[in-house]
Design a protein around this motif. Sequence first.
Motif, PDB file in Angstrom:
ATOM      1  N   ALA A  14       0.842  -1.207   0.000  1.00  0.00           N
ATOM      2  CA  ALA A  14       0.000   0.000   0.000  1.00  0.00           C
ATOM      3  C   ALA A  14       0.878   1.258   0.000  1.00  0.00           C
ATOM      4  N   GLY A  15       1.975   1.212   0.760  1.00  0.00           N
ATOM      5  CA  GLY A  15       2.903   2.342   0.812  1.00  0.00           C
ATOM      6  C   GLY A  15       3.542   2.575  -0.555  1.00  0.00           C
ATOM      7  N   LEU A  16       3.842   1.483  -1.252  1.00  0.00           N
ATOM      8  CA  LEU A  16       4.432   1.605  -2.585  1.00  0.00           C
ATOM      9  C   LEU A  16       3.474   2.361  -3.514  1.00  0.00           C
ATOM     10  N   GLN A  17       2.197   2.002  -3.424  1.00  0.00           N
ATOM     11  CA  GLN A  17       1.202   2.661  -4.272  1.00  0.00           C
ATOM     12  C   GLN A  17       1.192   4.173  -3.999  1.00  0.00           C
ATOM     13  N   LYS A  18       1.241   4.526  -2.720  1.00  0.00           N
ATOM     14  CA  LYS A  18       1.231   5.951  -2.360  1.00  0.00           C
ATOM     15  C   LYS A  18       2.487   6.647  -2.913  1.00  0.00           C
ATOM     16  N   PHE A  19       3.624   5.970  -2.776  1.00  0.00           N
ATOM     17  CA  PHE A  19       4.884   6.537  -3.276  1.00  0.00           C
ATOM     18  C   PHE A  19       4.796   6.780  -4.789  1.00  0.00           C
ATOM     19  N   LEU A  20       4.298   5.762  -5.515  1.00  0.00           N
ATOM     20  CA  LEU A  20       4.212   5.899  -6.978  1.00  0.00           C
ATOM     21  C   LEU A  20       3.239   7.025  -7.337  1.00  0.00           C
ATOM     22  N   GLU A  21       2.124   7.068  -6.633  1.00  0.00           N
ATOM     23  CA  GLU A  21       1.115   8.078  -6.957  1.00  0.00           C
ATOM     24  C   GLU A  21       1.577   9.498  -6.641  1.00  0.00           C
ATOM     25  N   THR A  22       2.398   9.653  -5.598  1.00  0.00           N
ATOM     26  CA  THR A  22       2.868  11.003  -5.256  1.00  0.00           C
ATOM     27  C   THR A  22       4.042  11.416  -6.122  1.00  0.00           C
ATOM     28  N   THR A  23       4.750  10.458  -6.709  1.00  0.00           N
ATOM     29  CA  THR A  23       6.031  10.801  -7.322  1.00  0.00           C
ATOM     30  C   THR A  23       6.075  10.636  -8.843  1.00  0.00           C
ATOM     31  N   SER A  24       5.364   9.639  -9.381  1.00  0.00           N
ATOM     32  CA  SER A  24       5.496   9.364 -10.831  1.00  0.00           C
ATOM     33  C   SER A  24       4.344   9.991 -11.616  1.00  0.00           C
ATOM     34  N   ARG A  25       4.619  10.317 -12.893  1.00  0.00           N
ATOM     35  CA  ARG A  25       3.556  10.885 -13.738  1.00  0.00           C
ATOM     36  C   ARG A  25       2.541   9.818 -14.138  1.00  0.00           C
ATOM     37  N   SER A  26       2.943   8.514 -14.090  1.00  0.00           N
ATOM     38  CA  SER A  26       2.045   7.450 -14.517  1.00  0.00           C
ATOM     39  C   SER A  26       2.252   6.206 -13.625  1.00  0.00           C
ATOM     40  N   PRO A  27       1.704   6.232 -12.406  1.00  0.00           N
ATOM     41  CA  PRO A  27       2.005   5.174 -11.417  1.00  0.00           C
ATOM     42  C   PRO A  27       1.679   3.757 -11.897  1.00  0.00           C
ATOM     43  N   ASP A  28       0.660   3.609 -12.730  1.00  0.00           N
ATOM     44  CA  ASP A  28       0.233   2.253 -13.104  1.00  0.00           C
ATOM     45  C   ASP A  28       1.122   1.590 -14.140  1.00  0.00           C
ATOM     46  N   THR A  29       1.976   2.387 -14.805  1.00  0.00           N
ATOM     47  CA  THR A  29       2.804   1.771 -15.853  1.00  0.00           C
ATOM     48  C   THR A  29       4.256   1.577 -15.409  1.00  0.00           C
ATOM     49  N   VAL A  30       4.571   1.927 -14.143  1.00  0.00           N
ATOM     50  CA  VAL A  30       5.954   1.742 -13.671  1.00  0.00           C
ATOM     51  C   VAL A  30       6.243   0.240 -13.534  1.00  0.00           C
ATOM     52  N   VAL A  31       7.336  -0.231 -14.164  1.00  0.00           N
ATOM     53  CA  VAL A  31       7.695  -1.647 -14.005  1.00  0.00           C
ATOM     54  C   VAL A  31       8.952  -1.812 -13.152  1.00  0.00           C
ATOM     55  N   HIS A  32       9.660  -0.709 -12.925  1.00  0.00           N
ATOM     56  CA  HIS A  32      10.964  -0.820 -12.291  1.00  0.00           C
ATOM     57  C   HIS A  32      11.372   0.576 -11.872  1.00  0.00           C
ATOM     58  N   TYR A  33      11.970   0.750 -10.692  1.00  0.00           N
ATOM     59  CA  TYR A  33      12.555   2.050 -10.379  1.00  0.00           C
ATOM     60  C   TYR A  33      13.757   1.893  -9.481  1.00  0.00           C
ATOM     61  N   GLU A  34      14.595   2.935  -9.457  1.00  0.00           N
ATOM     62  CA  GLU A  34      15.797   2.880  -8.625  1.00  0.00           C
ATOM     63  C   GLU A  34      16.176   4.308  -8.239  1.00  0.00           C
ATOM     64  N   PHE A  35      16.665   4.487  -7.021  1.00  0.00           N
ATOM     65  CA  PHE A  35      17.234   5.767  -6.578  1.00  0.00           C
ATOM     66  C   PHE A  35      18.667   5.792  -7.096  1.00  0.00           C
ATOM     67  N   MET A  36      18.921   6.579  -8.143  1.00  0.00           N
ATOM     68  CA  MET A  36      20.202   6.472  -8.847  1.00  0.00           C
ATOM     69  C   MET A  36      21.298   7.367  -8.278  1.00  0.00           C
ATOM     70  N   GLN A  37      22.526   7.082  -8.748  1.00  0.00           N
ATOM     71  CA  GLN A  37      23.674   7.860  -8.263  1.00  0.00           C
ATOM     72  C   GLN A  37      23.674   9.275  -8.830  1.00  0.00           C
ATOM     73  N   ASP A  38      22.792   9.588  -9.801  1.00  0.00           N
ATOM     74  CA  ASP A  38      22.737  10.963 -10.315  1.00  0.00           C
ATOM     75  C   ASP A  38      21.724  11.796  -9.522  1.00  0.00           C
ATOM     76  N   PHE A  39      21.364  11.308  -8.335  1.00  0.00           N
ATOM     77  CA  PHE A  39      20.462  12.018  -7.418  1.00  0.00           C
ATOM     78  C   PHE A  39      19.055  12.179  -8.004  1.00  0.00           C
ATOM     79  N   ARG A  40      18.688  11.224  -8.870  1.00  0.00           N
ATOM     80  CA  ARG A  40      17.324  11.220  -9.389  1.00  0.00           C
ATOM     81  C   ARG A  40      16.754   9.811  -9.228  1.00  0.00           C
ATOM     82  N   ILE A  41      15.423   9.739  -9.138  1.00  0.00           N
ATOM     83  CA  ILE A  41      14.793   8.419  -9.204  1.00  0.00           C
ATOM     84  C   ILE A  41      14.498   8.167 -10.674  1.00  0.00           C
TER      85      ILE A  41
END
Length: 397
Positions: free
Chosen positions: A202-229
């Motif tokens: 449930a927390g993941l859903q909230k994170f995706l919804e607050t942060t991504s432009r399209s939460p339902d199509t995210v298949v993979h994410y990472e907090f990268m070394q370029d200081f961006r997700i």
Amino acid sequence: MTSIYPHKKAKALKPTSRRPAKELCSECGLCDTYYIHYVKEACAFLNQQIGVLEQQTHQRSRNLDHENELYFGVHQDMIAARKQQPIEGSQWTGIVSSIAIEMLNLGLVEGVVCVQNTKEDRFQPMPVIARTPEEILAARVNKPTLSPNLSVLEQIEQSGMKRLLVIGVGCQIQALRAVEKQLGLEKLYVLGTPCVDNVTRAGLQKFLETTSRSPDTVVHYEFMQDFRIHFKHKDGSIEKVPFFGLKTNQLKDVFAPSCMTCFDYVNSLADLVVGYMGAPFGWQWIIVRNDTGKQMLDLVQNQLDTQPVTSQGNRKEAVQQSIPAYDKGVTLPMWAAKLMGVVIEKIGPKGLEYGRFSIDSHFTRNYLYVKRNYPQKLATHVPEFAKRIVGQYKLPN
Ligand code: FAD
Ligand code: SF4
């Protein structure tokens, strides 16, 4: 006949029952089995014992006066590596899946504990004991949620397996090491990944919804070394959101309380750890903790490009400034966040120094969280190495 294993008389908890660690439970899976018998000693959140288990696993605990050991734990080697032919759909280049497949193919192990997803939900974890390369491959890519990997432990004993590989994150591995001797195995291999800021489904859903432009199509994410997700979407497009633009005020409660009190970011008790944050962008970061870990890595050396780890920049000021910003839940406007991301990427910490940046930021935040919410646990729950790391910074009350 009476059993030499007293745990067999214990009963797993029902999925809906409250866990012994209460709200700090990371759902590691131990309490879904009769190994709950050992929960008071084994649970990472009831009995932090990294130093003791380092001694048991690596025959020594980390050298606190050696900076790389203080931060990254007991090790004999660290390298950056990537697969010459990455596995399509893996989290990074698929080094974890490749090692597991080799171990199975060579007969070093009879099964591999790993985590697939359910048919209905790409991010809902489904732990399995894989017995074929296809089953290992079906577990590739992170399920960025709390995952009860140890819930399959009873099946190991029932199956009669004697040689096993377990893939998992720090809290799962701490509990596993604590019950290792009760599993009846001849040899246990442990392949770990670092882990931080995990969430419930449930927390993941909230994170995706607050942060991504399209939460339902995210298949993979990472907090990268370029200081961006970096969010990867189903159509292959990559969306990049600067860390400094995160809606910290809305996300404050999204991370699981277990992860807000965890100091085992680098999976201290695995034989071999495969992550990314101490390596250059696009490469994976490998920590060989002991001879077993070396044996595991050697199996895939011929599939890898490698280079030595390096370290650049100075993290300390960035960490110190991030402490009150996080504490007050400050969110920068997106243009400022992007600008800050660009500047810090150019002059900021890289390689092992980036790894230390991430450890320092999370340990200071978690230390404050424990101090405020569980003051009675502060002395015993925070390991000595974390106290030393946090002690380098000025913390608010
Ligand atoms: P793959 O070949 O794709 O295999 C991934 C393996 O991870 C699979 O075998 C699967 O069984 C296992 N797995 C997936 N989800 C989970 C889970 N929830 N719990 C336990 N095991 C799981 N590395 C860093 O350097 N810094 C980090 O901050 C960091 N955070 C992470 C947070 C989480 C929740 C996880 C699971 C991993 C994290 N990692 C982190 C590790 C990193 O993202 C990669 O998993 C690692 O580099 C391996 O990549 P790969 O391509 O070799 O893995
Ligand atoms: Fe049980 Fe694991 Fe939860 Fe601890 S973290 S209470 S061992 S399921």
